[in-house]
Enzyme design. Sequence first.
Site, PDB file in Angstrom:
ATOM      1  N   HIS A  81      14.015  11.048 -58.499  1.00 16.10           N
ATOM      2  CA  HIS A  81      12.948  10.416 -57.722  1.00 16.10           C
ATOM      3  C   HIS A  81      12.015  11.482 -57.161  1.00 16.10           C
ATOM      4  CE1 HIS A  81      14.791  11.313 -53.735  1.00 16.10           C
ATOM      5  NE2 HIS A  81      15.950  11.012 -54.290  1.00 16.10           N
ATOM      6  N   ASP A  83       9.919  11.048 -54.431  1.00 14.81           N
ATOM      7  CA  ASP A  83       9.634  10.954 -52.998  1.00 14.81           C
ATOM      8  C   ASP A  83      10.683  11.679 -52.169  1.00 14.81           C
ATOM      9  OD1 ASP A  83      11.355   8.891 -54.022  1.00 14.81           O
ATOM     10  OD2 ASP A  83      11.190   7.817 -52.131  1.00 14.81           O
ATOM     11  N   ASP A 114      17.381  17.035 -52.330  1.00 14.57           N
ATOM     12  CA  ASP A 114      17.261  15.591 -52.564  1.00 14.57           C
ATOM     13  C   ASP A 114      15.843  15.231 -53.011  1.00 14.57           C
ATOM     14  OD1 ASP A 114      17.678  12.865 -52.549  1.00 14.57           O
ATOM     15  OD2 ASP A 114      17.720  12.672 -50.371  1.00 14.57           O
ATOM     16  N   GLU A 148      12.460   5.871 -54.073  1.00 12.94           N
ATOM     17  CA  GLU A 148      13.922   5.768 -53.933  1.00 12.94           C
ATOM     18  C   GLU A 148      14.348   5.820 -52.480  1.00 12.94           C
ATOM     19  OE1 GLU A 148      18.100   7.042 -53.512  1.00 12.94           O
ATOM     20  OE2 GLU A 148      16.307   8.107 -52.851  1.00 12.94           O
ATOM     21  N   GLU A 149      13.666   6.637 -51.696  1.00 12.86           N
ATOM     22  CA  GLU A 149      14.075   6.845 -50.310  1.00 12.86           C
ATOM     23  C   GLU A 149      13.812   5.635 -49.417  1.00 12.86           C
ATOM     24  OE1 GLU A 149      15.932   9.055 -49.457  1.00 12.86           O
ATOM     25  OE2 GLU A 149      15.553  10.935 -50.496  1.00 12.86           O
ATOM     26  N   GLU A 176      21.088  11.314 -59.241  1.00 13.79           N
ATOM     27  CA  GLU A 176      21.383  12.333 -58.245  1.00 13.79           C
ATOM     28  C   GLU A 176      22.830  12.291 -57.757  1.00 13.79           C
ATOM     29  OE1 GLU A 176      19.333  11.745 -54.440  1.00 13.79           O
ATOM     30  OE2 GLU A 176      18.915   9.706 -55.093  1.00 13.79           O
ATOM     31  N   HIS A 372      18.097  15.320 -46.115  1.00 12.02           N
ATOM     32  CA  HIS A 372      17.505  14.640 -44.955  1.00 12.02           C
ATOM     33  C   HIS A 372      17.632  15.442 -43.664  1.00 12.02           C
ATOM     34  CE1 HIS A 372      17.780  10.332 -46.892  1.00 12.02           C
ATOM     35  NE2 HIS A 372      17.469  11.263 -47.768  1.00 12.02           N
TER      36      HIS A 372
END
Length: 400
Positions: A81, A83, A114, A148-149, A176, A372
């Site tokens: 992803h 984003d 990520d 995705e997030e 992932e 994150h």
Amino acid sequence: MARSEADLDEQAVNALRDYLRIPSVHPNVDYGPCEQWVRAQAASIGLPVRVARPAAPHKPVVIVTWAGARPGLPAVLLNSHMDVVPVYQEKWTHPPFGAERTEDGKIYARGSQDMKSNAVQYLEAVRRLRLKGFQPQRTVHITFVPDEEIGGVDGMAAFVKTETFAELNVGFAMDEGMAWPGDEIVIFNGERSNWKLEFICRGNPGHGSMLMDNPAAQRVRVILDRLLDYRESEKARIKHPLMDQGKVTCVNVTMLQGGVQNNVVPPEITIVADVRISPEKDHDEFVKMVQGWCDEAGDTELRIVQRGEVEGVTELNQSNKWWLALKSALENANEKIIPIICPGATDARFIRRLKIPAIGMCVLNNTPILLHDHDEFIYEKVFLKGISLFEEIIRNLTAV
């Protein structure tokens, strides 16, 4: 002219840093620069690109394809992803979109773990295989998806319903994983089901100075006790704080709502709970148990605001030829493997719902878990090792 390994390594690191400098951060992500970056990388490798826009013109799914010698065979999909989540810039010691490369071998940036490093490892592994003259039997698709997030609704969830996805003829997918502080590489072969519950506890209203019978808070106490007791029972099943999270059902009270004024006893109070149901737990049995708590409390309504789907699990056994190929590549490189149920959620769940086996994995072992988090970083040396590993993984998967 043959290119040295040092040149290829430097190119890979530069490509990663360029990608990390694109602030594809929520909210209101501009995916245009990501799309252009993918197109440039694909062109440098010599591969075609096509773009699907399953949900909105500004939310592209970018597809890089390496055609196999036997294109009729089901293909291998390598997904990532584009984003990333927001940052608290004042908490970072390095610019979150600077992709700074430090003397101790780290690259700092939001998205480094990520999951932009995964995407670059895919591309660079394919680049090196092509330079070595390798021709895959199966086609390889490398996809870059949006959103995705924030749940993937306009990304992979929409994409898997399109004719474009069907044309890819995917037989197996990789997505992932996560960083891991030990020597092992973590494998995700399933996920929990995401639910949101509301308990509307009703009772007699009145003046705050009166001790009337059956206030709503009395029902609240019962529901909170049952939720927290169940939470503790599931927590007791966790033997390893990282590896076992995905095996258990996670229950957390996230909101309490009700009341208008300090001296007014409210007629209802709502409890909101975030629930992630383990693949081992029967959904109907869970609902029956929770409804029983409401019956016990009395005058309490259960609202299932979000009912997650039953998420499939990709079997890791002799019956799964894809798993055996992946496992062989890792074991031949003397890498240790830890298979776990993903404690969060990834785009792989949308693929598994189509009965396509999917495994999440990233090569970020011996790395602190910082997805994150502030000061997210990866080790350059581990990132480069991952490219070599994905070379062998792609060799094995396309030969299945």
